[in-house]
Design an enzyme around this catalytic site. Structure first.
Site, PDB file in Angstrom:
ATOM      1  NE  ARG A  27      52.024  15.919  28.588  1.00 51.39           N
ATOM      2  CZ  ARG A  27      51.666  16.659  29.374  1.00 51.39           C
ATOM      3  NH1 ARG A  27      51.263  17.858  30.121  1.00 51.39           N
ATOM      4  NH2 ARG A  27      52.091  16.333  30.129  1.00 51.39           N
TER       5      ARG A  27
ATOM      6  NE  ARG B 185      55.252  20.139  31.690  1.00 52.32           N
ATOM      7  CZ  ARG B 185      53.978  19.300  32.203  1.00 52.32           C
ATOM      8  NH1 ARG B 185      53.952  18.145  31.866  1.00 52.32           N
ATOM      9  NH2 ARG B 185      53.513  19.647  32.622  1.00 52.32           N
TER      10      ARG B 185
ATOM     11  CB  SER C 142      51.833  21.373  39.964  1.00 53.22           C
ATOM     12  OG  SER C 142      51.415  21.758  39.354  1.00 53.22           O
TER      13      SER C 142
ATOM     14  N   GLY D 114      41.464   4.711  32.643  1.00 58.75           N
ATOM     15  CA  GLY D 114      42.000   6.766  33.299  1.00 58.75           C
ATOM     16  C   GLY D 114      41.184   8.094  32.288  1.00 58.75           C
ATOM     17  CG  LEU D 115      41.797  12.116  33.105  1.00 59.46           C
ATOM     18  CD1 LEU D 115      42.336  13.617  32.789  1.00 59.46           C
ATOM     19  CD2 LEU D 115      40.460  12.082  33.894  1.00 59.46           C
ATOM     20  CB  ALA D 116      41.868   8.799  27.157  1.00 57.59           C
ATOM     21  N   GLY D 117      40.213   6.236  28.652  1.00 57.63           N
ATOM     22  CA  GLY D 117      39.461   5.203  28.755  1.00 57.63           C
ATOM     23  C   GLY D 117      38.133   5.518  29.699  1.00 57.63           C
TER      24      GLY D 117
ATOM     25  CG  LEU E  44      44.643  16.409  33.234  1.00 57.89           C
ATOM     26  CD1 LEU E  44      44.467  17.142  34.272  1.00 57.89           C
ATOM     27  CD2 LEU E  44      45.594  15.184  33.573  1.00 57.89           C
TER      28      LEU E  44
END
Length: 665
Positions: free
Chosen positions: A463, A337, A284, A42-45, A469
């Site tokens: 969060r 949220r 979203s 994903g974005l981190a990996g 992201l």
């Protein structure tokens, strides 16, 4: 065990800069001799593997998908935060830091959050350079919009496909390193164990999902970027394949799971429609910029809507309760949220829910359509426009901003959200808990690192929208490439790790024994049925609201369900072949253990904060009531088969923000 956060000394705003300038380095000629395993794309990996490969390390990257682009980061919609202050509305690194600390209900580590705010600015420049097509203003500058819990516009976005575009950017960088040979990619491989040798993480056991073969892979260190564990609830906005297995196997080898009870319930999801639904779909949070949340004021109107005798259009303006605007006037529909989700639950509990199930509220764009339509008519020089013209012009603006989201909603529900308000309800979305890591993103197991949603470090008990992201790319592009050197600088004389060492053979045999145990049960119940039952227990007793009695009951029910799983689960086929049902069974077995620890964590925390709402601990107005004197700590848990899970605490210190009750009124 003493948890050492390893936060550098010095002023908060200077810690990261000073630390980078003085930390240990690995010289380029030595990087070529060091191997790193990265689990997850994903974005981190993907960003971590690409950047580490670019630096000259030998990287082995693993994904259970057929392509790195399948990672769940691709599903993120609304945007990515950064303290650029392009709108000139008062944003700054400190304000992003403060909003994140406050949004997390003062349950995150100051130093990590400030670093995140600092590097957020670099992320945007990096992604623009990669060609990520962020939305732009008329003059060509990057556009921003607002998200919940803040009073500035700092969210960069690419329509409703931000995660997809960012992941393609990271995938491009990763693909380049694969082409150069710096990264070796292992698609359709799932990590089933981490190998500890001489007290350090030195490799993994992976299952080739095409053939069923177990493989031993060695490296000087292991980086986990395998996402969150929201699917422990069965129904969530996560992809059905998302799981906790990589992180949980690390816990079984001694890593600590921090704050597992901190689960984010997202307020704008398409409601559950039936008993056999397998996942939920997110709408979203960006929609709350223009959508107004409401329910009927009169219960009889809500009943009529549920029974199909009325629609939202039949409810007069004066008979609508815009409850977020009423309860939280300073932030209105853009409260965080957790606050928005609880408010929706309260409205539905009062009998004002609007779906056939009674578990939905409206997200209405009619006011925005009229506002935009009038502005467009004026800018086009249309004098005295008709109502139809205003509506048409306004819908065109909404389509430009949110078109793909509206199209997705209509395809799923069969209702046109331009004409009828969307129906939404909270659903499990993100997990703030994760593997405990220090300032270097290293777990308590030396040489084992965790990035992105896989760790606990940045979001506290809740969060803020558009920060996932941000964290994933910050960890992968701008943090781990520096901090991993603190460990690897001591490994430059360590020879290549031998995958035939006894520790690897034992880990492989342990994995094989677990697989054989599951596959030999040959019971009468499907894996899916166990997962669904676990999800019901988690939602009922550890969901949006929790209490001590329910948590005790839920913990007992999960243990009984786990025992039943190993007595009566049915997994067809064999272990040494392509077997998706076996993949799922291993993941559900891990969820059954994680769920018990989540219950224990929620039971231990006698307070309400962020996504953890204990009914016994709330204000007279129904808001979360923290207990800073007794619970201002990170709760890090070890696993014990007998149920005697041990708690380790990292006390949280707040030197730069004042601890106070959150208020969005």
């Amino acid at each position: 065990m003493q948890l050492e956060s390893k936060v550098p000394k010095g002023e908060l705003a200077e810690k990261w800069t000073d630390y980078r300038s003085t930390m240990n380095l690995v010289a380029p000629n030595n990087k070529r001799r060091i191997e790193i395993i990265v689990v997850g794309t994903g974005l981190a990996g993907a960003s971590a593997a690409a950047t580490l490969g670019e630096l000259g390390y030998n990287v082995k990257c693993f994904s259970f998908h057929d392509s790195p682009r399948r990672a769940h980061s691709i599903a993120a919609q609304g945007g990515i935060n950064a303290a650029k202050n392009y709108q000139n509305d008062g944003d700054s690194v400190y304000r992003l830091f403060y909003d994140t600390i406050k949004g997390g209900d003062y349950r995150s580590r100051e130093a990590n959050v400030h670093r995140l705010a600092e590097v957020s600015r670099d992320i945007i420049d990096q992604c623009v350079a990669q060609g990520v097509p962020f939305a732009r203003e008329y003059g060509g500058l990057l556009a921003n919009r607002s998200f919940g819990g803040v009073q500035v516009s700092r969210t960069f976005y690419a329509k409703g496909q931000t995660g997809q575009q960012l992941l393609i950017g990271a995938y491009q960088a990763l693909s380049r390193q694969i082409a150069t040979g710096n990264v070796t990619m292992y698609n359709r491989h799932e990590m089933l164990d981490v190998v500890i040798k001489d007290g350090k993480a030195r490799g993994i056991i992976a299952r080739n999902l095409r053939t069923g073969e177990l493989e031993r892979h060695a490296a000087h260190c292991v980086v986990l970027a395998s996402g969150g564990y929201g699917n422990v609830f069965y129904l969530s906005t996560n992809a059905m394949g998302s799981n906790v297995t990589a992180a949980w196997k690390a816990v079984k080898r001694g890593a600590l799971m921090a704050n597992p009870c901190y689960t984010q319930i997202h307020p704008t999801c398409i409601p559950v429609s039936g008993d056999y639904q397998s996942k939920l779909t997110l709408m979203s949070e960006s929609l709350r910029n223009d959508g107004r949340v409401w329910v009927p004021n009169k219960i009889e109107d809500a009943v009529a809507i549920r029974e199909g005798r009325k629609t939202a259009l039949d409810i007069a303006e004066g008979d609508r309760d815009y409850y977020l605007e009423r309860r939280y006037p300073a932030f209105g529909n853009l409260v965080p949220r957790d606050v928005a989700s609880r408010a929706a639950k309260v409205a539905c509990d009062e009998g004002k829910g609007v779906a056939p199930t009674g578990l939905a509220v409206y997200l209405d764009f009619s006011s925005a359509i009229q506002r935009y339509g009038k502005a467009e008519a004026k800018s086009k020089g249309i004098a005295n426009p008709s109502d139809a013209e205003i509506t048409k012009l306004g819908e065109a603006v909404i389509e430009q901003k949110y078109g793909n989201l509206f199209e997705m909603y209509e395809k799923i529900t069969g209702e046109n959200p331009y004409k009828l308000p969307m129906k939404i309800y909270p659903a499990v979305h993100y997990t703030m808990g994760g593997l405990w890591v220090d300032y270097n993103l290293e777990t308590n197991v030396p040489g084992l690192f965790a990035l992105g949603e896989c760790n606990f470090s940045d979001h506290g008990a809740n969060r803020l929208g558009a920060s996932a992201l941000m964290q994933g790319l910050a960890d992968g592009y701008f943090v781990i490439p520096y901090t991993i050197g603190q460990f690897l600088s001591g490994e430059i004389r360590t020879p290549t790790i031998d995958p035939d060492a006894p520790e690897f053979i034992k880990a492989e045999n342990d994995t094989k024994a677990l697989i054989d145990k599951i596959i030999k049960v040959k019971g009468n119940q499907s894996v899916e049925s166990f997962h669904r039952r676990l999800g019901h227990i988690m939602w009922d007793y550890c969901g949006m609201a929790r209490n001590a009695e329910g948590l005790e009951k839920g913990k007992k029910m999960i243990r009984e369900l786990r025992e039943e799983f190993y007595r009566d689960v049915f997994v067809p086929g064999d272990a040494d072949e392509f077997n998706p049902e076996l993949e799922k069974a291993i993941r559900v077995a891990d969820f059954l253990e994680l769920g018990e620890v989540m219950m224990a964590d929620a039971l231990n925390r006698n307070e309400s904060c962020g996504g953890h709402f204990r009914e016994e601990y709330s204000t007279p107005e129904g808001e979360a009531q923290r207990n800073d004197e007794d619970y201002a700590y990170v709760a890090a848990w070890s696993w014990d088969e007998s149920g005697d899970h041990k708690l380790y605490k990292e006390e949280l210190k707040f030197d730069n923000v004042e601890l106070k009750t959150r208020s969005y009124k």
